[in-house]
Design a protein around this motif. Structure first.
Motif: not given
Length: 145
Positions: A50-55
């Protein structure tokens, strides 16, 4: 009255399409989270990245790799297509709803209509683990946040 054989054939066709032509196979870039799930009874294995957003509260991208039966890998493809772009909270709620649909035969909400093809597996208890492997793997990955 619904023709069950037609519905069943349509579900098989959709699952085969998702298995043969996955859109979410591979590894995300970057890899913010990863988890591997394995079913020792049949040998199915699914690795999610998974790639998550910066938060770290939204799934920007999700991909899978693995080997196993059509049900297992089609389910992983459906999972990725449904949770990509969702918040962590939304993704966990979807995992719960899929579990209830597959195991407890509770209908899915209309916004998860694409996942209805998974519900028929409840008629075959030995195949439930094939369908739910990717979903359990996602839940384990998100527990790391």
């Amino acid at each position: 009255m619904i023709d069950i054989s037609h519905s069943s054939n349509l579900s098989r066709k959709i699952l085969l399409e998702r298995y043969k032509q996955p859109q979410h196979r591979g590894i995300t870039n970057p890899v913010d989270l990863q988890e591997c799930g394995h079913n020792p009874y049949c040998g199915d294995t699914v690795k999610l990245t998974l790639a998550l957003n910066k938060n770290n509260n939204c799934i920007k991208d999700i991909k899978f790799e693995g080997h196993g039966c059509v049900l297992c890998l089609a389910s992983a493809e459906l999972l990725a297509s449904v949770v990509k772009g969702k918040s962590i909270t939304e993704a966990l709620a979807i995992v719960s709803q899929v579990r209830q649909a597959v195991i407890e035969q509770i209908p899915l909400p209309l916004d998860l209509d694409t996942l209805r093809v998974l519900q028929g597996v409840s008629q075959y208890p030995s195949r439930v683990k094939c369908v739910t492997l990717a979903w359990h793997t996602l839940k384990a990955a998100l527990a790391k946040i």
